[in-house]
Design an enzyme around this catalytic site. Structure first.
Site, PDB file in Angstrom:
ATOM      1  N   HIS A 161     -50.642   4.872  -0.027  1.00 14.97           N
ATOM      2  CA  HIS A 161     -49.269   4.355  -0.173  1.00 14.97           C
ATOM      3  C   HIS A 161     -49.317   2.826  -0.357  1.00 14.97           C
ATOM      4  O   HIS A 161     -48.792   2.070   0.467  1.00 14.97           O
ATOM      5  CB  HIS A 161     -48.477   4.719   1.083  1.00 14.97           C
ATOM      6  N   GLU A 167     -48.464   4.379  -5.888  1.00 20.60           N
ATOM      7  CA  GLU A 167     -49.154   5.205  -4.908  1.00 20.60           C
ATOM      8  C   GLU A 167     -49.841   6.409  -5.558  1.00 20.60           C
ATOM      9  O   GLU A 167     -49.194   7.402  -5.879  1.00 20.60           O
ATOM     10  CB  GLU A 167     -48.141   5.695  -3.882  1.00 20.60           C
TER      11      GLU A 167
HETATM   12  O1  TA6 Z   1     -43.586   6.913  -1.420  1.00 22.00           O
HETATM   13  C1  TA6 Z   1     -42.197   6.837  -1.533  1.00 22.00           C
HETATM   14  C2  TA6 Z   1     -41.581   7.300  -0.232  1.00 22.00           C
HETATM   15  O2  TA6 Z   1     -41.807   8.668  -0.037  1.00 22.00           O
HETATM   16  C3  TA6 Z   1     -40.099   6.939  -0.270  1.00 22.00           C
HETATM   17  O3  TA6 Z   1     -39.306   8.097  -0.389  1.00 22.00           O
HETATM   18  C4  TA6 Z   1     -39.880   6.203   1.039  1.00 22.00           C
HETATM   19  O4  TA6 Z   1     -39.555   7.100   2.064  1.00 22.00           O
HETATM   20  C5  TA6 Z   1     -41.256   5.569   1.238  1.00 22.00           C
HETATM   21  O5  TA6 Z   1     -42.159   6.605   0.881  1.00 22.00           O
HETATM   22  C6  TA6 Z   1     -41.514   4.982   2.612  1.00 22.00           C
HETATM   23  O6  TA6 Z   1     -41.660   5.993   3.556  1.00 22.00           O
HETATM   24  P1  TA6 Z   1     -41.916   5.544   5.102  1.00 22.00           P
HETATM   25  O7  TA6 Z   1     -42.090   6.835   5.853  1.00 22.00           O
HETATM   26  O8  TA6 Z   1     -43.157   4.698   5.111  1.00 22.00           O
HETATM   27  O9  TA6 Z   1     -40.716   4.747   5.485  1.00 22.00           O
END
Ligand code: TA6
EC number: 5.1.3.15
Length: 301
Positions: A160, A278
């Site tokens: 991520h 990501e």
């Molecule tokens: O990768 C995108 C995502 O799935 C978004 O939908 C948003 O939720 C982001 O990840 C961040 O997620 P987190 O659980 O780290 O707040």
């Protein structure tokens, strides 16, 4: 709670990176040209109270919220919410690169196993090893997933990665873009609709949360990310499950102001400084008992 943050230096090039033991989260990579490639929110929690808002949080065994509504597995799984340990003797600093490895033994996972699922009931077992290496102009992370249990398990895995966007221009399409997703299918998580990506770069001018799935036969994601007036990042990602190549999907995310302000660890003015690109294995592949999977991203600054 205090956690160790380790710094790895590549003596020959002067490049360096820092890794937080909570989630084995790479917090920074500073290239030989002294450019900080990764973004970490100034409000990020570094005390283990939640996953680090920035750097390279590790997503495993699920991407997003649990599919089974009765499960209490946290969004994006448990890998980023637990303390990893360095692999003894794994640190190195040689002419061509420097690096270190971290491991998470599922038997020591205390947070986020979830309930009403095979991870919590102990049917599944896994050992994760993150190999991190740096050169003067590239950061490479390889997530090794070893099914150490008796049962096959389905999994999703993703880096991520939060990129730092120069001069607050994440919303300026001329400076912040993602190229190389032509022909991918984009699923917009906001509108819940699919669209095909053409050859134009993806530009960020509002909240963006999109999962890009490659066309059949494409296994390597090879992207160019615009991160400022003149800077670009080359990102190459690949994955294997039990030795065979599997397609790499790519999620592109910027929360924009309103969502950022609602998150507590993401100041509402910071969204212009970042972009998440990501790469991940998001097909829900199954890893058989005793088998291994790997996911690799090379970030060339
Ligand atoms: O990768 C995108 C995502 O799935 C978004 O939908 C948003 O939720 C982001 O990840 C961040 O997620 P987190 O659980 O780290 O707040």
């Amino acid at each position: 709670m205090k956690f160790a943050v380790k710094e790895i230096k590549h003596t020959k090039s002067g490049a360096s990176c820092r890794i937080h033991e909570f989630g084995a989260t790479v917090l920074s990579y500073t290239s030989a040209a002294r450019r900080e490639i990764l973004f970490v929110s100034r409000d990020a929690k570094l005390d283990g109270s939640k996953a680090v808002r920035g750097g390279i949080p590790l997503v495993f065994p699920i991407f997003g919220p649990p599919k089974d509504e009765s499960s209490t597995m946290p969004q994006h799984g448990f890998a980023r919410n637990n303390v990893w340990s360095t692999v003894e003797g794994s640190e190195f600093d040689e002419d061509d690169s420097a690096g270190i490895s971290y491991e998470l033994d599922f038997n020591k996972v205390t947070a986020g196993k979830g309930t009403n699922n095979s991870w919590e009931s102990g049917c599944y077992n896994v050992k994760l090893i993150l190999d991190i290496s740096i050169t003067g102009d590239a950061l490479t992370t390889i997530l090794n997933i070893h099914n150490t249990g008796e049962e096959a398990f389905p999994f999703e895995a993703l880096f991520h990665t939060y990129y730092s966007i120069d001069d607050h221009s994440a919303m300026d399409g001329s400076k912040c873009f993602v190229q190389g997703l032509e022909g991918y299918n984009a699923y917009d998580q906001l509108t819940k609709r699919n669209k095909m990506i053409g050859s134009e770069p993806i530009t960020i001018d509002s909240e963006l949360d999109s999962i890009h799935t490659p066309p059949d036969g494409i296994y390597i994601a090879d992207l160019l990310i615009g991160v400022g007036a003149t800077e670009t990042i080359k990102l190459v990602c690949s994955g294997k499950v039990d030795g065979r190549e599997v397609p790499v999907s790519v999620v592109v995310w910027n929360p924009h102001e309103k969502k950022a302000a609602s998150m507590g660890d993401f100041g509402s003015d910071q969204y212009v400084d970042m972009l998440c690109v990501e790469p991940g294995l998001l097909r829900g592949d199954t890893l058989d008992a005793g088998k291994k999977a790997t996911m690799k991203q090379i970030i060339a600054a």
